[in-house]
Design a protein around this motif. Structure first.
Motif, PDB file in Angstrom:
ATOM      1  N   ILE A 117       0.848  -1.208   0.000  1.00 40.43           N
ATOM      2  CA  ILE A 117       0.000   0.000   0.000  1.00 40.43           C
ATOM      3  C   ILE A 117       0.878   1.250   0.000  1.00 40.43           C
ATOM      4  O   ILE A 117       0.547   2.251  -0.649  1.00 40.43           O
ATOM      5  CB  ILE A 117      -0.968   0.005   1.208  1.00 40.43           C
ATOM      6  CG1 ILE A 117      -1.900  -1.207   1.126  1.00 40.43           C
ATOM      7  CG2 ILE A 117      -1.798   1.275   1.238  1.00 40.43           C
ATOM      8  CD1 ILE A 117      -2.944  -1.292   2.219  1.00 40.43           C
ATOM      9  N   GLY A 120      -2.931  -8.586  11.051  1.00 37.01           N
ATOM     10  CA  GLY A 120      -3.733  -7.504  11.645  1.00 37.01           C
ATOM     11  C   GLY A 120      -3.003  -6.620  12.622  1.00 37.01           C
ATOM     12  O   GLY A 120      -3.529  -5.599  13.046  1.00 37.01           O
ATOM     13  N   GLY A 162      -4.399  -4.111  15.162  1.00 44.03           N
ATOM     14  CA  GLY A 162      -5.822  -4.278  14.876  1.00 44.03           C
ATOM     15  C   GLY A 162      -6.317  -5.607  15.427  1.00 44.03           C
ATOM     16  O   GLY A 162      -7.433  -5.707  15.940  1.00 44.03           O
ATOM     17  N   ASN A 208      -6.805  -5.264  19.040  1.00 43.29           N
ATOM     18  CA  ASN A 208      -8.051  -4.509  19.220  1.00 43.29           C
ATOM     19  C   ASN A 208      -9.268  -5.416  19.191  1.00 43.29           C
ATOM     20  O   ASN A 208     -10.193  -5.264  19.979  1.00 43.29           O
ATOM     21  CB  ASN A 208      -8.188  -3.535  18.037  1.00 43.29           C
ATOM     22  CG  ASN A 208      -8.098  -2.116  18.491  1.00 43.29           C
ATOM     23  OD1 ASN A 208      -8.442  -1.817  19.624  1.00 43.29           O
ATOM     24  ND2 ASN A 208      -7.622  -1.249  17.628  1.00 43.29           N
ATOM     25  N   VAL A 209      -9.253  -6.355  18.247  1.00 46.69           N
ATOM     26  CA  VAL A 209     -10.405  -7.248  18.083  1.00 46.69           C
ATOM     27  C   VAL A 209     -10.479  -8.243  19.228  1.00 46.69           C
ATOM     28  O   VAL A 209     -11.534  -8.403  19.852  1.00 46.69           O
ATOM     29  CB  VAL A 209     -10.342  -7.984  16.724  1.00 46.69           C
ATOM     30  CG1 VAL A 209     -11.519  -8.940  16.572  1.00 46.69           C
ATOM     31  CG2 VAL A 209     -10.337  -6.988  15.574  1.00 46.69           C
ATOM     32  N   THR A 257     -11.987  -7.670  22.804  1.00 45.07           N
ATOM     33  CA  THR A 257     -13.402  -7.863  23.128  1.00 45.07           C
ATOM     34  C   THR A 257     -13.919  -9.233  22.702  1.00 45.07           C
ATOM     35  O   THR A 257     -14.886  -9.729  23.264  1.00 45.07           O
ATOM     36  CB  THR A 257     -14.271  -6.789  22.454  1.00 45.07           C
ATOM     37  OG1 THR A 257     -13.904  -6.717  21.091  1.00 45.07           O
ATOM     38  CG2 THR A 257     -14.085  -5.441  23.107  1.00 45.07           C
ATOM     39  N   LYS A 262     -13.717 -14.289  17.511  1.00 42.67           N
ATOM     40  CA  LYS A 262     -14.044 -13.635  16.243  1.00 42.67           C
ATOM     41  C   LYS A 262     -12.859 -13.815  15.280  1.00 42.67           C
ATOM     42  O   LYS A 262     -13.044 -13.956  14.078  1.00 42.67           O
ATOM     43  CB  LYS A 262     -14.294 -12.143  16.497  1.00 42.67           C
ATOM     44  CG  LYS A 262     -14.760 -11.373  15.285  1.00 42.67           C
ATOM     45  CD  LYS A 262     -15.144  -9.967  15.693  1.00 42.67           C
ATOM     46  CE  LYS A 262     -15.593  -9.148  14.523  1.00 42.67           C
ATOM     47  NZ  LYS A 262     -15.953  -7.777  14.927  1.00 42.67           N
ATOM     48  N   ARG A 269     -17.406  -1.088  18.384  1.00 42.43           N
ATOM     49  CA  ARG A 269     -16.492  -2.000  17.682  1.00 42.43           C
ATOM     50  C   ARG A 269     -16.047  -1.458  16.330  1.00 42.43           C
ATOM     51  O   ARG A 269     -15.497  -2.195  15.502  1.00 42.43           O
ATOM     52  CB  ARG A 269     -17.152  -3.352  17.512  1.00 42.43           C
ATOM     53  CG  ARG A 269     -17.330  -4.017  18.861  1.00 42.43           C
ATOM     54  CD  ARG A 269     -17.568  -5.487  18.734  1.00 42.43           C
ATOM     55  NE  ARG A 269     -17.444  -6.120  20.029  1.00 42.43           N
ATOM     56  CZ  ARG A 269     -17.713  -7.387  20.245  1.00 42.43           C
ATOM     57  NH1 ARG A 269     -18.088  -8.151  19.263  1.00 42.43           N
ATOM     58  NH2 ARG A 269     -17.570  -7.901  21.439  1.00 42.43           N
ATOM     59  N   GLY A 307     -13.640   0.646  15.666  1.00 42.36           N
ATOM     60  CA  GLY A 307     -12.179   0.642  15.576  1.00 42.36           C
ATOM     61  C   GLY A 307     -11.667  -0.707  15.119  1.00 42.36           C
ATOM     62  O   GLY A 307     -10.884  -0.806  14.169  1.00 42.36           O
ATOM     63  N   GLU A 308     -12.159  -1.766  15.783  1.00 46.07           N
ATOM     64  CA  GLU A 308     -11.678  -3.103  15.421  1.00 46.07           C
ATOM     65  C   GLU A 308     -12.149  -3.499  14.021  1.00 46.07           C
ATOM     66  O   GLU A 308     -11.407  -4.128  13.264  1.00 46.07           O
ATOM     67  CB  GLU A 308     -12.105  -4.137  16.461  1.00 46.07           C
ATOM     68  CG  GLU A 308     -13.578  -4.393  16.536  1.00 46.07           C
ATOM     69  CD  GLU A 308     -13.943  -5.248  17.747  1.00 46.07           C
ATOM     70  OE1 GLU A 308     -14.480  -6.329  17.530  1.00 46.07           O
ATOM     71  OE2 GLU A 308     -13.699  -4.815  18.883  1.00 46.07           O
ATOM     72  N   ASN A 309     -13.390  -3.079  13.652  1.00 46.32           N
ATOM     73  CA  ASN A 309     -13.879  -3.426  12.311  1.00 46.32           C
ATOM     74  C   ASN A 309     -13.046  -2.751  11.223  1.00 46.32           C
ATOM     75  O   ASN A 309     -12.685  -3.368  10.231  1.00 46.32           O
ATOM     76  CB  ASN A 309     -15.346  -3.015  12.162  1.00 46.32           C
ATOM     77  CG  ASN A 309     -16.251  -3.936  12.975  1.00 46.32           C
ATOM     78  OD1 ASN A 309     -15.860  -5.046  13.311  1.00 46.32           O
ATOM     79  ND2 ASN A 309     -17.433  -3.473  13.318  1.00 46.32           N
ATOM     80  N   SER A 340      -9.978  -1.918  11.494  1.00 44.64           N
ATOM     81  CA  SER A 340      -8.673  -2.609  11.464  1.00 44.64           C
ATOM     82  C   SER A 340      -8.774  -3.839  10.573  1.00 44.64           C
ATOM     83  O   SER A 340      -7.863  -4.135   9.796  1.00 44.64           O
ATOM     84  CB  SER A 340      -8.279  -3.060  12.862  1.00 44.64           C
ATOM     85  OG  SER A 340      -8.169  -1.973  13.710  1.00 44.64           O
ATOM     86  N   VAL A 341      -9.886  -4.552  10.694  1.00 39.04           N
ATOM     87  CA  VAL A 341     -10.066  -5.758   9.880  1.00 39.04           C
ATOM     88  C   VAL A 341     -10.169  -5.375   8.402  1.00 39.04           C
ATOM     89  O   VAL A 341      -9.546  -6.011   7.541  1.00 39.04           O
ATOM     90  CB  VAL A 341     -11.324  -6.544  10.340  1.00 39.04           C
ATOM     91  CG1 VAL A 341     -11.608  -7.716   9.416  1.00 39.04           C
ATOM     92  CG2 VAL A 341     -11.143  -7.044  11.762  1.00 39.04           C
ATOM     93  N   PHE A 355      -8.830  -2.838   6.946  1.00 41.39           N
ATOM     94  CA  PHE A 355      -7.493  -2.470   6.473  1.00 41.39           C
ATOM     95  C   PHE A 355      -6.692  -3.716   6.116  1.00 41.39           C
ATOM     96  O   PHE A 355      -6.014  -3.765   5.092  1.00 41.39           O
ATOM     97  CB  PHE A 355      -6.744  -1.653   7.533  1.00 41.39           C
ATOM     98  CG  PHE A 355      -5.359  -1.255   7.096  1.00 41.39           C
ATOM     99  CD1 PHE A 355      -5.165  -0.119   6.318  1.00 41.39           C
ATOM    100  CD2 PHE A 355      -4.258  -2.034   7.405  1.00 41.39           C
ATOM    101  CE1 PHE A 355      -3.902   0.233   5.875  1.00 41.39           C
ATOM    102  CE2 PHE A 355      -2.991  -1.692   6.968  1.00 41.39           C
ATOM    103  CZ  PHE A 355      -2.819  -0.546   6.205  1.00 41.39           C
TER     104      PHE A 355
END
Lengths: 406, 293, 227
Positions: A238, B131, B134, B137-138, B141, B145, C30, C32-34, C36-37, C39
């Motif tokens: 990117i 990730g 990121g 981050n996921v 929580t 997932k 959520r 922020g985390e979404n 990130s995914v 990206f």
């Protein structure tokens, strides 16, 4: 702010360790050799974890009176019915008086018990907690201080950007590394050698890479005017696409679209040291007269900068990675340190709006410096005088600049 | 050219040669040194030591082959300690290269030295997921997932030790090994701080200074480079003497590191002597020119 | 229009993500985390661009017999061999979904016996470059440089058992002067204070930079001049 809160925490930690040590010594001396039944924890309270998206309940309790003598920890039991079967959801170490159960369903009601466990695996169960249910909140009040301080800083930046539009001249201190950019490009042109630009090794989701690419845009515009060859090896796809577009636009806006080539920007590899090997190879073979290292760097910084130094290139580096700054300072001619990297594109553009944002940053610095000075003064006065007023004020400052995770 | 001028302009390859010998000779002679755990290392050891049996430890392999010599000794020592304490070990990687390193560590340490440990009950390999921060981050929580299977494709709910794992807050401690990006810093900022889960780290000596500001509040301890690994190995041997007979590459590598440091110090001293001689000579010449005027 | 759309997207996404930090409730919690995914998904597809560019640039060099074309040959060969070995699981479980790291597979062997030592070698170069850079940089040219030099000495020796032995004879009352203690003090007091000052400056710089990008004041990264 961070420095201040850390020093406060260190002092508090030291204090509590000393107190805890004294307490335990006193209790050991008084210990009774006759075994008595293990006393349970009391006053168990369960409530929704505040400031979250639901799915968590905080359980608090008063420590067992046997805490200091024999307790090894507390087991947390949970059930959806006060008379139902309780199952273990976790274990809190000795001394802990709270536990966050992060595995709850928002639609269910839960009841908790806390069980004290001693060295001989004896257990003593608390009374039942009142019912509790987890839920999601619309505002995280733990972050209120962040919102206020962040709002102040952001507000100041936006105010000065708007203010600068009116054309008020702003003073900006000289940044040697940026003033040397034209000289560095000119040198490469005179020597007939290429210019190497390394935009760091992280992706476009890192703000340092964005800063690197904006500087590349400004540098490329000057390079286009000088007709010098540019080489931008990238370690992320990117970043390659973005850098390609940026350089192309820079050449077009300099009126030299004909001089642009897609080969200026090329992808090498995501692998850190594979990338370094490739860049070192380019340096040794093509012997660029000028090397820019602008972006996020890790251990590869010195390997690249030393190789650049060995080929006699003029080197300008800029990064916000504090651990790499000493390496760049040792091996490069000019180094943009931390915030200078982010100020660079505004500085090079010379546009009032961009420069205004730098002025807004100064408000943040004033807040940080004032907090450090006031906090350190309050803490020192409290330590010397023992005055509860200064103690409370120091505590207040501490809370104002700490983010409490639930 | 005078002797001092020659030394001042010494070819860097001569320095490289000396450093090479400073490392190779102690390795060949098996020269090693004893270490004492410093407070920042002891803090991690004490934390692991304080965890009750069955506690959940998340170990993130955030490094690649390039830093194996520095990071692997830390991993080995931490794995031994966790296995000895009967803690449940969850292994994952934020770096693609970490996947293979998990498999190797599993074979070399857990399967080889603790054959009674059962995969899926005592330890699990969650493998690599892309990730960076990121991902943290996921899973802060919602762990499942991102991890629907383990590294070998077993359904995540079929792994017994994953049943009561919901998110990062389900773990008692997070150990991130590797000081690059993503690494210890990202675990502190995106996992430990918001989730209120203790984070301990291990990083290369080059990147360790960056992490000191997070200690002790946000980072409960730090293993910095070979020295950090050697100190942890020493603490482990002190606490569990039976590990004395096991490999301890950290302690072994402190010998070559010591000699290399001394050689660098000698070069810096020589560099300064030549610098002062050259400056004095320059001063004298300037003085002479002044007299002539 | 071509430049306006990315600016609008940046503004909306940037603002919403800042708001979502303070609002844990759905749908903000959520986001922020979404993002990130999202990206990561884009980054995976972008790799095709990167791989394509690598093949195009080096393929051209080989085709045109560019002066350093043998190096390009090694690059392309390395890329293709690793990709084919990984994709077709040569020597391992057959099929595209087999285990990449199965012991004995070609990919695993290449990783273990070629890639790993090469990477370790590159990282090890750092020790040599640290030595040559230290030799050149640590000169007592002035007062500040002399302090830096002394600090470097203490840290270098403090990180070794030799440093412990060197000052272990000091009496207990002077133990703070022992080299390891001095090294720890330098790292945890002046170094940490300096690092934190730099970090605070960086954090403020990031805020200003992010606001310039979100507000569309800075748009060079989009290939456009600021207005």
């Amino acid at each position: 702010m961070k420095a201040f809160s850390h020093s406060l925490i260190s002092c508090c930690l030291l204090g509590s360790i000393l107190l805890a040590t004294t307490d335990s010594i006193a209790q050991v001396e008084c210990s009774d050799s006759v075994p008595s039944p293990l006393l349970p924890p009391s006053e168990v309270i369960a409530e929704d974890h505040p400031g979250d998206a639901g799915g968590a309940i905080i359980v608090r309790w008063k420590l067992s009176p046997d805490e200091a003598k024999r307790i090894t920890g507390y087991e947390i039991l949970r059930s959806t019915s006060p008379t139902g079967e309780f199952s273990s959801v976790g274990f809190a170490a000795t001394g802990a008086n709270r536990y966050v159960d992060a595995n709850t369903e928002d639609s269910l009601t839960y009841y908790y018990k806390v069980v004290a466990v001693d060295v001989n695996k004896n257990a003593s169960e608390s009374e039942l907690s009142p019912p509790a249910r987890s839920s999601a909140q619309w505002f995280n009040f733990h972050l209120l201080n962040l919102l206020i301080i962040g709002g102040l800083i952001c507000g100041a930046v936006i105010y000065f950007i708007a203010h600068a539009k009116k054309g008020k001249k702003l003073f900006l201190r000289r940044i040697a590394g940026l003033e040397a950019v034209d000289e560095a490009i000119g040198r490469a042109t005179e020597m007939g050698r290429p210019i190497l630009f390394i935009p760091g090794i992280l992706d476009m989701d890192d703000v340092q890479t964005i800063a690197g690419i904006t500087i590349l845009g400004r540098v490329a515009k000057t390079i286009a005017q000088y007709e010098t060859k540019l080489n931008v090896p990238t370690s992320r796809s990117i970043v390659m696409s973005t850098a390609m577009e940026t350089v192309k636009e820079a050449y077009i806006s300099a009126g030299r679209a004909d001089a642009y080539s897609d080969d200026f920007v090329h992808y090498v590899t995501d692998e850190q040291f594979g990338y370094v090997a490739a860049v070192d190879g380019i340096m040794v073979r093509e012997r660029p007269a000028t090397c820019f290292y602008i972006g996020a760097f890790f251990a590869e910084s010195l390997i690249m900068a030393e190789t650049g130094n060995s080929i006699g290139a003029i080197q300008i580096a800029g990064t916000a990675m504090p651990a790499q700054l000493p390496f760049f300072v040792a091996a490069c001619d000019y180094t943009l340190i931390g915030e200078e990297l982010f100020a660079a594109s505004a500085y090079l553009s010379g546009e009032p709006k961009q420069l205004g944002s730098l002025k807004g940053q100064d408000v943040g610095k004033i807040i940080a410096m004032s907090a450090i000075v006031i906090g350190a003064a309050l803490e020192t006065i409290f330590a010397i005088s023992g005055s509860s007023l200064f103690g409370s004020l120091a505590e207040l400052m501490h809370k104002l600049f700490s983010i409490v995770a639930g | 050219m005078s002797f001092f001028e020659t030394i001042a302009n010494i070819d860097r390859r001569v320095i490289f040669l000396f450093i090479g010998f400073a490392v190779i000779i102690p390795v060949l002679l098996s020269f090693s040194c004893t270490e004492e755990a410093s407070p920042i290392v002891q803090a991690i050891f004490d934390k692991i030591e304080s965890l009750p049996e069955g506690s959940k430890v998340l170990m993130s392999f955030d490094y690649g082959p390039s830093t194996v010599p520095e990071i692997q000794p830390m991993i080995d020592a931490l794995l031994r300690h966790c296995c000895e304490k009967n803690l449940r070990i969850y292994m994952m990687a934020l770096w693609g290269t970490g996947h293979n390193l998990i498999s190797e560590s599993m074979v070399d340490i857990i399967e080889h030295e603790f054959p009674h440990k059962v995969y899926g009950v005592d330890y699990v390999n969650l493998g690599y997921k892309a990730g960076n921060q990121g991902l943290i981050n996921v899973i802060l929580t919602d762990m499942k997932k991102m991890y629907t299977t383990d590294a070998v494709g077993t359904e995540i709910d079929a792994v017994p030790m994953m049943v009561d794992i919901r998110n990062l807050k389900s773990f008692d401690v997070i150990l991130s090994l590797g000081g690059g990006f993503p690494g210890v810093k990202e675990w502190v900022l995106f996992g430990g701080d918001p989730g209120n889960v203790p984070v301990a780290g291990g990083a290369t000596a080059v990147s360790a200074p960056l992490l000191y500001p997070y200690y002790p509040r946000q980072l409960l301890g730090l293993l910095g480079g070979i020295k950090g690994a050697a100190e942890y190995e020493s603490a482990l041997i002190k606490g569990y003497p039976k590990f004395k007979t096991h490999s301890h590459p950290g302690i072994d590598m402190m010998g070559p590191q010591t000699v290399a440091h001394i050689v660098i110090v000698i070069f810096i001293v020589i560099g300064n002597i030549t610098f002062f001689v050259a400056r004095r000579k320059e001063g004298d010449e300037r003085g002479e020119r002044g007299i002539l005027k | 229009m071509r430049r306006q759309i990315p600016l609008v997207i940046t503004f909306i996404v940037g603002s919403v993500l800042i708001i979502s930090v303070f609002i844990p409730h759905k749908p903000f919690g959520r986001l922020g985390e979404n993002f990130s995914v999202y990206f990561d998904i884009i980054a995976v597809f972008a790799f095709i661009l990167g791989g394509g560019n690598l093949l195009r640039v080096h393929g051209n060099r080989i085709y045109r017999k560019h002066k350093d074309w043998p190096y390009s040959m090694v690059t392309v060969a390395g890329f293709l061999v690793m990709m084919i070995a990984g994709l077709f699981k040569i020597g391992g479980s057959p099929g595209i979904t087999g285990d990449l790291t199965e012991p004995g597979s070609m990919f695993e062997e290449l990783y273990m016996y070629v890639f790993t030592p090469l990477m370790a070698t590159m990282f090890a170069l750092l020790a040599f470059f640290v030595a040559s850079a230290s030799y050149r940089a640590f000169r007592a040219k002035n007062r500040e440089a002399t302090i830096l030099l002394l600090a470097a000495f203490v840290i270098l020796l403090g990180r070794t058992p030799f440093g412990v032995k060197l000052t272990s004879w000091l009496p207990g009352s002077l133990s703070f002067l022992e080299i390891p203690n001095l090294a720890t003090w330098i790292m945890s007091v002046p170094n940490m204070a300096g690092q934190r000052a730099i970090l605070i400056g960086i954090a403020l710089g990031v805020i200003a930079m992010a606001l310039r990008v979100i507000l569309g004041v800075e748009r060079t990264y989009l290939g456009a001049d600021s207005d």
